[in-house]
Scaffold this motif. Structure first.
Motif, mmCIF file in Angstrom:
data_model
loop_
_atom_site.group_PDB
_atom_site.id
_atom_site.type_symbol
_atom_site.label_atom_id
_atom_site.label_comp_id
_atom_site.label_asym_id
_atom_site.label_seq_id
_atom_site.Cartn_x
_atom_site.Cartn_y
_atom_site.Cartn_z
ATOM 1 N N GLY A 1 -87.353 -68.668 1.087
ATOM 2 C CA GLY A 1 -88.162 -68.849 2.285
ATOM 3 C C GLY A 1 -87.362 -69.130 3.536
ATOM 4 N N ALA A 2 -86.054 -69.348 3.395
ATOM 5 C CA ALA A 2 -85.203 -69.670 4.542
ATOM 6 C C ALA A 2 -84.210 -68.556 4.854
ATOM 7 N N ARG A 3 -84.292 -67.450 4.156
ATOM 8 C CA ARG A 3 -83.331 -66.368 4.371
ATOM 9 C C ARG A 3 -83.581 -65.658 5.692
ATOM 10 N N GLY A 4 -82.499 -65.105 6.237
ATOM 11 C CA GLY A 4 -82.597 -64.380 7.496
ATOM 12 C C GLY A 4 -82.475 -65.253 8.723
ATOM 13 N N ARG A 5 -82.132 -66.521 8.531
ATOM 14 C CA ARG A 5 -82.013 -67.461 9.656
ATOM 15 C C ARG A 5 -80.573 -67.868 9.948
ATOM 16 N N SER B 1 -77.474 -77.607 3.216
ATOM 17 C CA SER B 1 -78.086 -77.336 4.513
ATOM 18 C C SER B 1 -79.511 -77.865 4.473
ATOM 19 N N ARG B 2 -79.897 -78.551 5.555
ATOM 20 C CA ARG B 2 -81.254 -79.086 5.640
ATOM 21 C C ARG B 2 -81.770 -78.913 7.060
ATOM 22 N N PRO B 3 -82.922 -78.219 7.192
ATOM 23 C CA PRO B 3 -83.527 -78.129 8.527
ATOM 24 C C PRO B 3 -84.118 -79.487 8.912
ATOM 25 N N ARG C 1 -86.845 -79.842 3.581
ATOM 26 C CA ARG C 1 -86.132 -79.943 2.313
ATOM 27 C C ARG C 1 -84.858 -79.105 2.363
ATOM 28 N N LEU C 2 -83.935 -79.370 1.468
ATOM 29 C CA LEU C 2 -82.706 -78.598 1.402
ATOM 30 C C LEU C 2 -83.030 -77.112 1.338
ATOM 31 N N ASP C 3 -82.335 -76.325 2.152
ATOM 32 C CA ASP C 3 -82.604 -74.888 2.152
ATOM 33 C C ASP C 3 -81.392 -74.057 1.773
#
Length: 177
Positions: free
Chosen positions: A101-105, A66-68, A72-74
């Protein structure tokens, strides 16, 4: 923030190995077990990703990232298809990880959904997994309709070396019509 989920072939795995190593390090350093201890370094993390290339190449391992947009890859997830003749209808979900840093999304749920749909399209009827009992991942799997099958005490250590139980889950899939 919307992320794009992409399945990696062996060439893309090699091209993204350093980002994948960084992701693995971040997740382990945040306390997730994933089979690694706290002394994991970038070289060892990159080597672990490299070790997956043959399975990705021959098709027994399916791997997504997964990449926003512009980032960078999250996150990542994979599954291994069982190779024994009596188990080719099942696969083991492995290494669902999301950068702290990408959790909860919704990244974990999106990755899980993609892996499940791809497994069904590949003819997989049953997915299985294990996860640290009491972890945030348990909530994700329960919310995604997975069934808890039981708990094994002292199954694995966390990155600090403390023993923890693991919870086994399964999910029956319906083949696309």
């Amino acid at each position: 923030m919307t992320s794009v989920i992409t399945r990696l072939d062996a060439a893309r795995l090699a091209a993204h190995r350093d980002e994948l190593a960084d992701l693995l390090l971040a997740v382990v350093r945040a306390g997730s077990s994933l089979g690694f201890l706290g002394d994991l370094d970038h070289t060892a993390a990159a080597a672990w990703w490299d070790s997956l290339a043959p399975a990705v190449e021959e098709g027994s391992l399916a791997l997504w990232v997964s990449r926003p947009a512009g980032g960078r890859l999250d996150g990542t997830v994979s599954w291994y298809r069982e190779s024994k003749p009596n188990g080719r209808h099942r696969a083991e979900l492995r290494k669902l990880m999301v950068h702290p840093g990408a959790r909860g999304r919704g990244t974990a749920r999106a990755l899980l959904r993609e892996a499940e749909h791809a497994a069904a399209r590949a003819g997989v009827l049953l997915l299985v997994l294990d996860t640290e009992t009491g972890s945030g991942a348990e909530h994700v799997y329960h919310g995604a309709g997975w069934t808890e099958a039981g708990t094994i005490p002292d199954y694995a250590t966390d990155p600090a070396g403390r023993l923890h139980p693991t919870t086994l889950f399964y999910k029956r899939l319906e083949l696309p019509r």
